[in-house]
Design an enzyme around this catalytic site. Structure first.
Site, short mmCIF file in Angstrom:
data_model
loop_
_atom_site.label_atom_id
_atom_site.label_comp_id
_atom_site.label_asym_id
_atom_site.label_seq_id
_atom_site.Cartn_x
_atom_site.Cartn_y
_atom_site.Cartn_z
CE LYS A 209 -29.90 33.92 -8.40
NZ LYS A 209 -30.19 35.29 -8.00
CE1 TYR B 13 -27.66 31.51 -6.50
CE2 TYR B 13 -26.66 30.27 -8.30
CZ TYR B 13 -27.01 31.49 -7.73
OH TYR B 13 -26.72 32.66 -8.38
CB SER C 282 -27.07 32.28 -12.43
OG SER C 282 -25.98 31.42 -12.51
P1 NAD Z 1 -23.01 38.90 -2.94
O1 NAD Z 1 -23.30 37.88 -1.90
O2 NAD Z 1 -21.68 39.57 -2.93
O3 NAD Z 1 -24.14 40.04 -2.92
C1 NAD Z 1 -25.46 39.77 -2.51
C2 NAD Z 1 -25.86 40.86 -1.53
O4 NAD Z 1 -27.21 40.60 -1.09
C3 NAD Z 1 -24.98 40.90 -0.27
O5 NAD Z 1 -24.57 42.22 -0.02
C4 NAD Z 1 -25.90 40.36 0.83
O6 NAD Z 1 -25.59 40.93 2.09
C5 NAD Z 1 -27.27 40.78 0.32
N1 NAD Z 1 -28.35 39.92 0.83
C6 NAD Z 1 -28.38 38.57 0.92
N2 NAD Z 1 -29.56 38.17 1.46
C7 NAD Z 1 -30.28 39.28 1.70
C8 NAD Z 1 -31.56 39.52 2.28
N3 NAD Z 1 -32.34 38.50 2.70
N4 NAD Z 1 -31.99 40.80 2.38
C9 NAD Z 1 -31.22 41.82 1.97
N5 NAD Z 1 -30.00 41.66 1.44
C10 NAD Z 1 -29.53 40.41 1.31
O7 NAD Z 1 -23.29 38.21 -4.36
P2 NAD Z 1 -22.93 38.71 -5.83
O8 NAD Z 1 -21.83 37.85 -6.35
O9 NAD Z 1 -22.77 40.17 -5.84
O10 NAD Z 1 -24.26 38.27 -6.58
C11 NAD Z 1 -25.31 39.17 -6.83
C12 NAD Z 1 -26.42 38.45 -7.55
O11 NAD Z 1 -25.93 37.88 -8.76
C13 NAD Z 1 -27.04 37.30 -6.77
O12 NAD Z 1 -28.43 37.30 -7.03
C14 NAD Z 1 -26.38 36.08 -7.37
O13 NAD Z 1 -27.19 34.94 -7.23
C15 NAD Z 1 -26.24 36.50 -8.82
N6 NAD Z 1 -25.16 35.84 -9.55
C16 NAD Z 1 -23.87 35.89 -9.07
C17 NAD Z 1 -22.85 35.27 -9.78
C18 NAD Z 1 -21.43 35.27 -9.27
O14 NAD Z 1 -20.63 34.46 -9.73
N7 NAD Z 1 -21.05 36.16 -8.37
C19 NAD Z 1 -23.13 34.61 -10.97
C20 NAD Z 1 -24.45 34.58 -11.43
C21 NAD Z 1 -25.46 35.21 -10.71
C1 WQD Z 2 -14.88 27.85 -12.08
C2 WQD Z 2 -13.96 26.74 -12.57
C3 WQD Z 2 -14.13 24.74 -11.25
C4 WQD Z 2 -12.53 26.54 -7.58
C5 WQD Z 2 -20.33 29.08 -9.91
C6 WQD Z 2 -21.78 28.75 -9.72
C7 WQD Z 2 -22.61 29.49 -10.75
C8 WQD Z 2 -22.31 31.00 -10.74
C9 WQD Z 2 -20.85 31.28 -10.80
C10 WQD Z 2 -23.90 32.10 -9.33
C11 WQD Z 2 -14.61 25.36 -12.56
C12 WQD Z 2 -12.75 25.35 -11.12
C13 WQD Z 2 -12.97 26.31 -8.86
C14 WQD Z 2 -11.33 25.90 -7.15
C15 WQD Z 2 -11.11 24.91 -9.33
N1 WQD Z 2 -22.75 31.61 -9.53
N2 WQD Z 2 -12.28 25.52 -9.73
N3 WQD Z 2 -10.66 25.11 -8.06
O1 WQD Z 2 -18.65 26.58 -10.68
O2 WQD Z 2 -18.37 27.77 -12.89
O3 WQD Z 2 -19.92 28.68 -11.21
O4 WQD Z 2 -20.16 30.52 -9.80
O5 WQD Z 2 -24.87 32.07 -10.05
O6 WQD Z 2 -23.94 29.22 -10.43
O7 WQD Z 2 -21.96 27.35 -9.87
O8 WQD Z 2 -17.52 28.86 -10.78
O9 WQD Z 2 -15.48 29.84 -9.81
O10 WQD Z 2 -16.57 27.88 -8.64
O11 WQD Z 2 -15.42 27.50 -10.81
O12 WQD Z 2 -10.47 24.20 -10.10
O13 WQD Z 2 -10.87 26.04 -5.99
O14 WQD Z 2 -12.84 26.64 -11.67
O15 WQD Z 2 -14.05 23.35 -11.27
O16 WQD Z 2 -14.10 24.65 -13.66
P1 WQD Z 2 -18.60 27.83 -11.42
P2 WQD Z 2 -16.23 28.57 -9.92
#
Ligand code: NAD
Ligand code: WQD
Length: 337
Positions: A155, A151, A127
């Protein structure tokens, strides 16, 4: 040539389900591991419906070492894409051990099972949060890592473990993908982001307001040093993110060692710009109120995408309007099915 088999952990989740669609469409065989703690098995049914392909599903937990060993013993896996993790920043501050256990110990369990089975290719979901504070945008992959919440630390730790593993044994191929802000949904409207409870992230909050499930959006801060005072992020279509995994997988089949890549568009968008783009795409108005800043938020950041362009041959294709249209289609269709 026999099609390659990929294990997708967290394949029922938001990003994982979109990656499954792209992998199946590209001809890979899949196995999916998920414990459905943050997703529904129905999403995998929809992946099958979209692609007209089938695959094995293992309802198993990353914390269960035996289940992982059994899975690798039961079938040949050529590579793993490791999405499964817990991802709510606020919850990670309240329950750090739960986060370290799933995201760090769970990753170690997976790597040990892979090592036993001689499977040594992995694409890891990292991330942009690993860059932490004080790095100027655009973010470059060789910036120092500096997570500011549990979190993010999980990572950074998992990345470190993967780098050490690659250094210990030249057989490993490891790709670390640092996603910026994935939003949007599959254009079919069948799969998308469906958080349980009140959404933490902005796009599922906006779609809930647009459909009347929530009354108004609270914009966290209108006094940042940005063009309109609201926070700036690099929003990227989830299908582009999914395609980045295909490119990373192909890279892993051709290269050993460990390499990190940003997956973003390289463009910053403010919260107000996102709200206005969504209003245009959906034809709905989004009532909002500007409130105080959210603790831990940065003012603005976006990716440098040159490394992924050059080495993965990948570039994000979808516009902000497409991201909004697809998120809205999922809200109207897939969210309710
Ligand atoms: P998500 O929660 O929708 O998907 C994660 C999946 O993993 C889910 O289906 C959940 O049931 C499964 N899971 C959780 N714990 C588990 C366990 N102990 N054993 C087996 N399965 C398990 O999340 P996502 O948004 O699809 O994110 C996927 C990956 O990308 C994650 O590693 C997350 O940290 C990373 N990521 C997400 C974002 C984002 O904004 N969505 C941004 C950066 C990184
Ligand atoms: C985006 C923008 C908020 C909600 C997070 C995690 C990051 C990654 C992605 C996993 C910001 C603003 C948000 C709301 C708002 N996840 N906001 N009102 O914080 O950039 O990133 O998700 O790895 O680790 O920190 O994403 O969608 O929460 O926010 O104004 O109700 O929207 O302040 O500027 P963020 P977000």
């Amino acid at each position: 040539m026999m099609p390659k088999t990929v294990l997708v952990t967290g394949g029922a989740g938001y990003i994982g389900s979109h990656a499954c669609v792209e992998l199946l469409n590209a001809g890979y065989e899949l196995s999916v591991l998920d414990n459905f703690s943050n997703s529904e098995p129905e999403m995998l049914t929809r992946v099958k419906q979209i692609t007209n392909r089938s695959f094995k599903t293992f309802n198993a937990d990353l914390r269960d070492e035996k289940a992982l060993n059994d899975l690798f013993a039961a079938s040949r896996i050529d590579a793993v894409i490791h999405f499964a993790a817990l991802k709510a920043v606020g919850e990670s501050v309240l329950h750090p051990l739960k986060y370290y256990e799933t995201n760090v110990t769970g990753t170690i369990n997976l790597l040990k099972a892979m090592q036993k089975a001689d499977c040594c290719k992995i694409v890891f979901s990292s991330s942009a949060t690993v860059y932490g504070l004080n790095n100027p945008s655009p973010y470059l992959e060789d910036y120092p890592l500096n997570a500011v919440n549990p979190y993010g630390s999980t990572k950074v730790m998992a990345e470190r473990i993967l780098l050490d593993l690659a250094a210990s044994d030249p057989m490993w191929s490891i790709v670390l993908l640092r996603y910026f802000n994935p939003i949007g949904a599959h254009p079919s409207g069948l799969i998308g982001e469906k958080p349980s409870g009140i959404p933490n992230n902005i796009m599922p909050y906006i779609t809930a307001v647009a459909s009347g499930r929530l009354p108004e959006l609270k914009i966290f801060g209108g006094d940042y040093q940005t063009a309109d005072g609201t926070g700036v992020r690099d929003y990227i279509h989830v299908v582009d993110i999914a395609k980045g995994h295909l490119a990373a997988l192909e890279y892993a089949f051709l290269h050993t060692g460990a390499e990190a890549f940003n997956l973003g568009t390289g463009k910053g968008t403010s919260v107000l710009e996102l709200v206005h783009a969504f209003e245009k795409a959906s034809g709905r108005s989004i009532p909002y109120k500007i409130t105080s800043r959210r603790q831990g938020d940065l003012a603005a950041y976006y990716a440098d995408t040159n490394k992924a362009n050059l080495h993965l041959g990948w570039q994000a294709q979808h516009s902000l309007i497409n991201m909004c249209k697809d998120a809205w289609r999922f809200e109207q269709l897939g969210h309710w099915l």
